[in-house]
Design an enzyme around this catalytic site. Structure first.
Site, short mmCIF file in Angstrom:
data_model
loop_
_atom_site.label_atom_id
_atom_site.label_comp_id
_atom_site.label_asym_id
_atom_site.label_seq_id
_atom_site.Cartn_x
_atom_site.Cartn_y
_atom_site.Cartn_z
N GLU A 25 0.82 -1.20 0.00
CA GLU A 25 0.00 0.00 0.00
C GLU A 25 0.86 1.26 0.00
OE1 GLU A 25 -3.97 -1.85 2.15
OE2 GLU A 25 -2.59 -0.68 3.38
N CYS A 47 3.60 8.70 0.78
CA CYS A 47 4.05 7.74 1.79
C CYS A 47 4.20 6.39 1.09
CB CYS A 47 3.03 7.65 2.92
SG CYS A 47 3.47 6.49 4.22
N CYS A 74 6.64 -6.83 6.98
CA CYS A 74 7.65 -6.09 7.74
C CYS A 74 8.60 -7.05 8.43
CB CYS A 74 6.99 -5.17 8.77
SG CYS A 74 8.16 -4.06 9.60
N CYS A 103 7.00 -4.55 16.02
CA CYS A 103 6.38 -3.53 16.87
C CYS A 103 4.93 -3.94 17.16
CB CYS A 103 6.43 -2.17 16.19
SG CYS A 103 8.10 -1.64 15.74
N CYS A 142 1.62 -1.97 15.75
CA CYS A 142 1.52 -1.65 14.31
C CYS A 142 0.90 -2.82 13.55
CB CYS A 142 2.91 -1.34 13.76
SG CYS A 142 2.92 -0.95 11.99
N CYS A 181 -1.04 6.24 9.85
CA CYS A 181 0.18 5.60 10.35
C CYS A 181 -0.16 4.38 11.18
CB CYS A 181 0.98 6.58 11.21
SG CYS A 181 1.89 7.78 10.25
#
Length: 350
Positions: free
Chosen positions: A93, A106, A113, A117, A120, A338
């Site tokens: 995305e 962005c 990933c 974290c 997230c 975010c």
């Protein structure tokens, strides 16, 4: 026959050598590179100043594995989120964030990933692969086109804050920035680019030695070791002392201050001791703080702190003469804010 290679993965020297082997003059490599990285050509047929037989040879031996926008969503606040399909069926995305005067892209750097974290959504996806330089570049080109189409202006800024940890895809990150900034590429100024990292000290030092003078943002979220390790478990390998050492080196090499991205959560880092720890950390290196509104991902452990806690941080930082801004989220209604980029269609198609 094996998988056709994306021509954009060829170093220019290798492309020149292969063209000469085909009896072509070496200057053809310059023409092809201009089509690929300056004019953003998507097919060899677009390269109209090349001889037809050369275009045919390129088409038979190489591909331009351009991204495709699988789905476009537009938020009530004007934010645009693209679900971008890659050549192998994976989806990432990218987001366009407009204001009255700016358009910020962005972009993602990984499918999934590499990090863990806990707050997230993207980190809950396993890392399936790194994005190639051309795939990062294509996101920028696509968002630039959309900005011009919807808002009548080109991109003003690029942030590597999408899916993935940019520094865990280091070579491709730098190669994409080179193509974005080069006068023979998109020609964007490096000062308009921000690389956001969760903090890998060795790679931050390496980043400081790159020739491009872009900006650095660090997702900090706590300047207390125990708290940071709990919400970002990977940081147990990277103590705050090591992170600070790398940031000092960054500033020494670049002269650019650091932006700390910081979310305040209820019951996690919303006490005066947390704000004071952040002040001590900020005083150790030239920096400013972005307090970010939290975007829920369905985990009851993480809840946006009360307004009083945000005021506490702002007051504590300002009293210490540290620049602080409170960044309101954009694109929440389309999961484009975010920490929300989880990509519900991220798996390959069968």
């Amino acid at each position: 026959m094996g998988r056709v290679r994306d021509i954009r993965s060829l170093p220019k020297e290798e492309l020149t050598r292969k063209l000469v082997q085909q009896g072509q003059p070496s200057f053809r490599a310059n023409q092809i590179y201009e089509w690929l990285w300056n004019k953003s050509a998507r097919t060899f047929e677009d390269m109209t100043n090349l001889p037809k037989d050369l275009r045919q040879w390129l088409d038979e031996n190489y591909a331009i594995q351009a991204i495709e926008v699988d789905k476009l969503q537009r938020s009530s606040d004007g934010t645009i989120k693209n679900a971008v399909r890659l050549h192998d069926g994976f989806v990432v995305e990218s987001v366009l964030i407009p204001t009255d005067t700016r358009s910020t892209a962005c972009v993602s750097s990984q499918v999934g990933c590499s990090l863990d974290c806990t707050f997230c959504a993207t980190s809950r996806l396993k890392r399936m692969r790194n994005l190639e330089p051309g795939e990062i570049y294509d996101q920028v080109v696509t968002l630039n086109t959309q900005s011009q189409s919807y808002y009548g202006r080109p991109l003003s800024n690029i942030v590597f804050m999408g899916m993935g940890e940019p520094l865990m895809n280091y070579p491709n990150l730098i190669a994409s920035i080179e193509k974005i900034c080069s006068p023979k590429g998109l020609g964007m100024a490096a000062k308009r680019i921000t690389v956001s990292t969760s903090g890998i000290p060795k790679l931050i030092k390496r980043l400081a030695e790159e020739p491009f003078r872009f900006n650095l943002a660090v997702s900090l979220h706590s300047a207390i070791e125990e708290t940071r390790n709990r919400i970002m478990p990977f940081t147990m390998r990277f103590p705050l002392e090591d992170l600070l050492d790398s940031l000092k080196y960054w500033y020494e090499q670049t002269g650019r201050s650091i932006t700390f991205e910081y979310v305040v959560w209820k019951g996690i880092n919303d006490q005066p001791k947390d704000a004071q720890a952040l002040v001590r950390f900020c005083r150790a290196v030239p920096s400013k703080v972005n307090l970010i509104e939290y975007n829920a991902i369905g985990d009851p452990l993480f809840q946006q702190a009360d307004a009083a806690a945000i005021d506490l941080y702002v007051g504590t930082l300002e009293k210490a003469s540290i620049t602080v801004t409170v960044r309101r989220s954009r694109g929440q209604d389309i999961d484009a804010a975010c920490g929300q980029l989880a990509n519900k269609s991220v798996e390959k198609e069968a």
